[in-house]
Design a protein around this motif. Structure first.
Motif, PDB file in Angstrom:
ATOM      1  N   TYR A  74       2.676  11.576  41.588  1.00  0.00           N
ATOM      2  CA  TYR A  74       3.526  11.576  42.679  1.00  0.00           C
ATOM      3  C   TYR A  74       4.851  11.128  42.367  1.00  0.00           C
ATOM      4  CZ  TYR A  74       4.979  11.998  47.402  1.00  0.00           C
ATOM      5  OH  TYR A  74       5.744  12.349  48.708  1.00  0.00           O
ATOM      6  N   TRP A  75       5.864  11.798  42.653  1.00  0.00           N
ATOM      7  CA  TRP A  75       7.321  11.970  42.358  1.00  0.00           C
ATOM      8  C   TRP A  75       8.067  11.794  43.657  1.00  0.00           C
ATOM      9  CZ3 TRP A  75       3.800  14.245  39.541  1.00  0.00           C
ATOM     10  CH2 TRP A  75       3.537  14.031  38.314  1.00  0.00           C
ATOM     11  N   THR A  76       8.954  11.115  43.894  1.00  0.00           N
ATOM     12  CA  THR A  76       9.857  11.108  44.938  1.00  0.00           C
ATOM     13  C   THR A  76      11.152  12.075  44.550  1.00  0.00           C
ATOM     14  OG1 THR A  76      11.167   9.187  44.204  1.00  0.00           O
ATOM     15  CG2 THR A  76       9.418   8.830  45.808  1.00  0.00           C
ATOM     16  N   GLY A  85       8.838  14.578  48.039  1.00  0.00           N
ATOM     17  CA  GLY A  85       7.917  14.293  47.145  1.00  0.00           C
ATOM     18  C   GLY A  85       7.399  15.531  46.517  1.00  0.00           C
ATOM     19  N   GLN A 109       8.940   9.210  39.332  1.00  0.00           N
ATOM     20  CA  GLN A 109       7.635   9.001  39.614  1.00  0.00           C
ATOM     21  C   GLN A 109       7.257   7.669  40.331  1.00  0.00           C
ATOM     22  OE1 GLN A 109       5.139   9.694  35.837  1.00  0.00           O
ATOM     23  NE2 GLN A 109       3.306   9.628  37.173  1.00  0.00           N
ATOM     24  N   PHE A 110       6.429   7.889  41.086  1.00  0.00           N
ATOM     25  CA  PHE A 110       5.775   6.637  42.029  1.00  0.00           C
ATOM     26  C   PHE A 110       4.781   6.131  41.413  1.00  0.00           C
ATOM     27  CE2 PHE A 110       4.066   4.773  46.052  1.00  0.00           C
ATOM     28  CZ  PHE A 110       5.163   4.136  46.227  1.00  0.00           C
TER      29      PHE A 110
END
Length: 145
Positions: free
Chosen positions: A38-40, A62, A32-33
């Motif tokens: 949002y997740w890379t 992403g 998670q960013f």
């Protein structure tokens, strides 16, 4: 700079569900960013950004929270889709179905290209799987026959 694709994004109505799906199916790692939804996605060794000096073998991406309803099964593609290079299309197509995906286009040989097929993930995003090895064991595009 060449106009290469360097990143992809998957939209998810239920991010955790798709994180579990792609982690189990393809071994991708998600981070998670910050606090944002949002997740890379780290797709593995050889991808741009995670192996110094060997960029160009693959890309990372992403996963973002979807803003709206997920696509209906059978709906036309709205945007782009990704195709993932794999060793065994048939095995991963079956595993994808067991993990909650749906076959969109069954695995088949594409002469001169390889063997490929398309799945819908649990959020009905379409994506492809492709291998240069045909069902008879010969290698099509990108390798020796």
């Amino acid at each position: 700079m060449a106009n290469l694709v360097v990143h992809f994004e998957i939209h998810a109505s239920e991010p955790e569900k798709l994180i579990e799906f792609y982690s189990a199916l393809l071994g991708w790692r998600f981070t998670q960013f910050g606090e944002t939804p949002y997740w890379t996605i780290d797709t593995g060794e050889g991808a741009i950004g995670n192996v110094a000096g060997t960029a160009g073998h693959g890309i990372n991406g992403g996963l973002v929270e979807r803003r709206g309803p997920k696509p209906e099964v059978g709906a036309s593609v709205n945007g782009c889709n990704i195709v993932v290079g794999v060793d065994d299309v048939d095995r991963l197509m079956e595993r994808g179905v067991l993990l909650g995906g749906t076959k969109a286009l069954p695995a088949q040989d594409w002469p001169g290209i390889g063997r490929g097929g398309y799945l819908l993930d649990p959020d009905n995003n379409v994506f492809g799987l492709i291998s240069p090895v045909l069902s008879d064991g010969t290698t099509a595009m990108g390798g020796e026959s």
